[in-house]
Design a protein around this motif. Structure first.
Motif, PDB file in Angstrom:
ATOM      1  N   PRO A  85     -15.386  58.797 -28.149  1.00  0.00           N
ATOM      2  CA  PRO A  85     -16.771  58.411 -27.827  1.00  0.00           C
ATOM      3  C   PRO A  85     -17.495  59.587 -27.162  1.00  0.00           C
ATOM      4  O   PRO A  85     -16.881  60.472 -26.568  1.00  0.00           O
ATOM      5  CB  PRO A  85     -16.599  57.238 -26.862  1.00  0.00           C
ATOM      6  CG  PRO A  85     -15.213  56.748 -27.087  1.00  0.00           C
ATOM      7  CD  PRO A  85     -14.401  57.944 -27.459  1.00  0.00           C
ATOM      8  N   THR A  86     -18.799  59.586 -27.252  1.00  0.00           N
ATOM      9  CA  THR A  86     -19.600  60.645 -26.646  1.00  0.00           C
ATOM     10  C   THR A  86     -20.701  60.029 -25.778  1.00  0.00           C
ATOM     11  O   THR A  86     -20.957  58.828 -25.825  1.00  0.00           O
ATOM     12  CB  THR A  86     -20.235  61.538 -27.726  1.00  0.00           C
ATOM     13  OG1 THR A  86     -21.075  60.735 -28.564  1.00  0.00           O
ATOM     14  CG2 THR A  86     -19.166  62.215 -28.577  1.00  0.00           C
TER      15      THR A  86
ATOM     16  N   ASN B 144     -21.671  56.329 -26.899  1.00  0.00           N
ATOM     17  CA  ASN B 144     -21.888  56.318 -28.346  1.00  0.00           C
ATOM     18  C   ASN B 144     -20.545  56.339 -29.059  1.00  0.00           C
ATOM     19  O   ASN B 144     -19.679  57.172 -28.759  1.00  0.00           O
ATOM     20  CB  ASN B 144     -22.729  57.510 -28.793  1.00  0.00           C
ATOM     21  CG  ASN B 144     -24.175  57.358 -28.398  1.00  0.00           C
ATOM     22  OD1 ASN B 144     -24.682  56.247 -28.233  1.00  0.00           O
ATOM     23  ND2 ASN B 144     -24.864  58.483 -28.219  1.00  0.00           N
ATOM     24  N   CYS B 145     -20.386  55.467 -30.037  1.00  0.00           N
ATOM     25  CA  CYS B 145     -19.155  55.422 -30.842  1.00  0.00           C
ATOM     26  C   CYS B 145     -19.307  56.357 -32.036  1.00  0.00           C
ATOM     27  O   CYS B 145     -20.304  56.297 -32.762  1.00  0.00           O
ATOM     28  CB  CYS B 145     -18.883  53.993 -31.299  1.00  0.00           C
ATOM     29  SG  CYS B 145     -17.457  53.855 -32.392  1.00  0.00           S
ATOM     30  N   GLN B 146     -18.322  57.215 -32.257  1.00  0.00           N
ATOM     31  CA  GLN B 146     -18.376  58.193 -33.346  1.00  0.00           C
ATOM     32  C   GLN B 146     -17.443  57.839 -34.505  1.00  0.00           C
ATOM     33  O   GLN B 146     -17.377  58.579 -35.479  1.00  0.00           O
ATOM     34  CB  GLN B 146     -17.994  59.581 -32.799  1.00  0.00           C
ATOM     35  CG  GLN B 146     -18.884  60.067 -31.665  1.00  0.00           C
ATOM     36  CD  GLN B 146     -20.314  60.242 -32.113  1.00  0.00           C
ATOM     37  OE1 GLN B 146     -20.592  60.756 -33.204  1.00  0.00           O
ATOM     38  NE2 GLN B 146     -21.250  59.800 -31.278  1.00  0.00           N
ATOM     39  N   ALA B 147     -16.734  56.735 -34.385  1.00  0.00           N
ATOM     40  CA  ALA B 147     -15.745  56.389 -35.408  1.00  0.00           C
ATOM     41  C   ALA B 147     -16.101  55.070 -36.072  1.00  0.00           C
ATOM     42  O   ALA B 147     -16.906  54.295 -35.570  1.00  0.00           O
ATOM     43  CB  ALA B 147     -14.361  56.298 -34.781  1.00  0.00           C
TER      44      ALA B 147
ATOM     45  N   ILE C 162     -10.904  51.610 -21.148  1.00  0.00           N
ATOM     46  CA  ILE C 162     -11.715  52.209 -20.091  1.00  0.00           C
ATOM     47  C   ILE C 162     -10.822  52.474 -18.876  1.00  0.00           C
ATOM     48  O   ILE C 162     -10.121  51.573 -18.391  1.00  0.00           O
ATOM     49  CB  ILE C 162     -12.881  51.293 -19.700  1.00  0.00           C
ATOM     50  CG1 ILE C 162     -13.770  51.040 -20.925  1.00  0.00           C
ATOM     51  CG2 ILE C 162     -13.694  51.906 -18.564  1.00  0.00           C
ATOM     52  CD1 ILE C 162     -14.891  50.053 -20.664  1.00  0.00           C
ATOM     53  N   TYR C 163     -10.830  53.710 -18.423  1.00  0.00           N
ATOM     54  CA  TYR C 163     -10.025  54.113 -17.266  1.00  0.00           C
ATOM     55  C   TYR C 163     -10.962  54.439 -16.105  1.00  0.00           C
ATOM     56  O   TYR C 163     -12.057  54.969 -16.304  1.00  0.00           O
ATOM     57  CB  TYR C 163      -9.166  55.337 -17.617  1.00  0.00           C
ATOM     58  CG  TYR C 163      -8.143  55.067 -18.695  1.00  0.00           C
ATOM     59  CD1 TYR C 163      -6.847  54.714 -18.360  1.00  0.00           C
ATOM     60  CD2 TYR C 163      -8.495  55.160 -20.042  1.00  0.00           C
ATOM     61  CE1 TYR C 163      -5.907  54.463 -19.344  1.00  0.00           C
ATOM     62  CE2 TYR C 163      -7.570  54.903 -21.037  1.00  0.00           C
ATOM     63  CZ  TYR C 163      -6.266  54.556 -20.680  1.00  0.00           C
ATOM     64  OH  TYR C 163      -5.349  54.296 -21.662  1.00  0.00           O
ATOM     65  N   ARG C 164     -10.486  54.156 -14.870  1.00  0.00           N
ATOM     66  CA  ARG C 164     -11.304  54.408 -13.680  1.00  0.00           C
ATOM     67  C   ARG C 164     -10.463  55.134 -12.624  1.00  0.00           C
ATOM     68  O   ARG C 164      -9.264  54.869 -12.469  1.00  0.00           O
ATOM     69  CB  ARG C 164     -11.800  53.085 -13.104  1.00  0.00           C
ATOM     70  CG  ARG C 164     -12.730  53.231 -11.905  1.00  0.00           C
ATOM     71  CD  ARG C 164     -13.127  51.869 -11.365  1.00  0.00           C
ATOM     72  NE  ARG C 164     -11.956  51.179 -10.808  1.00  0.00           N
ATOM     73  CZ  ARG C 164     -12.020  49.941 -10.317  1.00  0.00           C
ATOM     74  NH1 ARG C 164     -13.156  49.257 -10.326  1.00  0.00           N
ATOM     75  NH2 ARG C 164     -10.932  49.357  -9.813  1.00  0.00           N
TER      76      ARG C 164
END
Length: 292
Positions: free
Chosen positions: A253-254, A271-274, A282-284
């Motif tokens: 993702p970008t 934004n999803c590119q795939a 999701i990591y925090r």
């Protein structure tokens, strides 16, 4: 005196007639000179395993035509005797790896013309315009054109050119699959791996004749794939034709954006590119405690 004179004349006539060579009107009489075969022996490939022989009919031939064949450097063998009103013959079950030599001669009993001859090696026309196009992260679409109508089917094979997969983890709680990938950026190493894996093709499909496309939905993201395909019949097979290489890259993702909503809430957007992903992880990280 007259009787003696008549006897001498008769004997002279008999001696002259016996000294002349008799003319043969029967084309089967031994020693009869037959007109030679005219023109050339025409050979036409009908399929990968069939050839048609054609010749000009010889009016002197009232018996049959003798057809002989030799394979490569072997000896001639009789493969057929056909009637005098025939001007062609089809030979079958041929192999594209051989060269076939044919001769045809006219035969009346013991009388035979000089043969006419020719040679041929059949070919199996391979497919053309073989293309592979990525559709999503796990699917490619293959197309091609065929150049003959005698194939029995196609054999499609695939190999992985480059895939540096370290691990594939499954998150059973959220059904989110994470693939951890390490991509090599060194071109020399990639080319080396391609050479080493050149013979690692695996059959992925055996297709019916006149098939002109195939969807491969069993790809792994972040790998480069190459395909090859060949036609086959009951007796022969064509050369392999190799496709272009497709890179099934899983783009990240970008444009990750975090916006604070209130003292306890943040909104995260990206934004999803795939195409074809099954979810996102999701990591925090809090301060320097590390992502989890």
């Amino acid at each position: 005196m007259k009787r003696k004179f008549h006897f001498i004349i008769i004997m002279a006539i008999l001696l002259i007639s016996c000294s002349e060579q008799p003319e043969f009107n029967n084309l089967f009489d031994p020693g009869t000179n037959l007109n030679p075969m005219a023109g050339q022996l025409q050979l036409t490939q009908l399929t990968d395993s069939q050839v048609r022989l054609q010749w000009q009919q010889n009016n002197d031939i009232v018996g049959n035509y003798l057809i002989e064949r030799k394979i490569n450097s072997g000896n001639y063998d009789v493969i057929a005797n056909v009637s005098a009103n025939t001007y062609q013959y089809i030979d079958t079950e041929l192999l594209t790896t051989n060269t076939y030599y044919y001769s045809v001669s006219g035969v009346n009993g013991e009388n035979e013309t000089d043969p006419i001859s020719n040679s041929i090696q059949t070919v199996f026309a391979p497919i053309t315009n073989f293309q592979a196009v990525q559709q999503n992260l796990t699917t490619s679409y293959l197309t091609w054109q065929h150049n003959c109508d005698y194939e029995s089917g196609y054999i499609l094979e695939r190999r992985i050119i480059e895939a540096d997969l370290i691990s594939l983890k499954h998150n059973n709680d959220s059904d989110t699959k994470k693939t951890i990938i390490k991509r090599k950026s060194n071109t020399e190493n990639i080319n080396k791996n391609r050479i080493e894996q050149r013979d690692d093709y695996q059959i992925i499909a055996e297709l019916d004749p006149n098939t002109l496309n195939y969807t491969d939905a069993s790809l792994t993201p972040n790998a480069e794939y190459e395909y090859r395909i060949k036609s086959h019949s009951d007796y022969n097979e064509s050369d392999y034709i190799v496709s272009n290489i497709i890179d099934i890259t899983f783009p990240p993702p970008t444009e990750l954006v975090i916006a604070q909503d209130d003292v306890h809430t943040f909104t995260i957007e990206w934004n999803c590119q795939a195409e074809g992903e099954e979810g996102f992880a999701i990591y925090r990280q809090i301060d320097d405690s590390g992502y989890n």
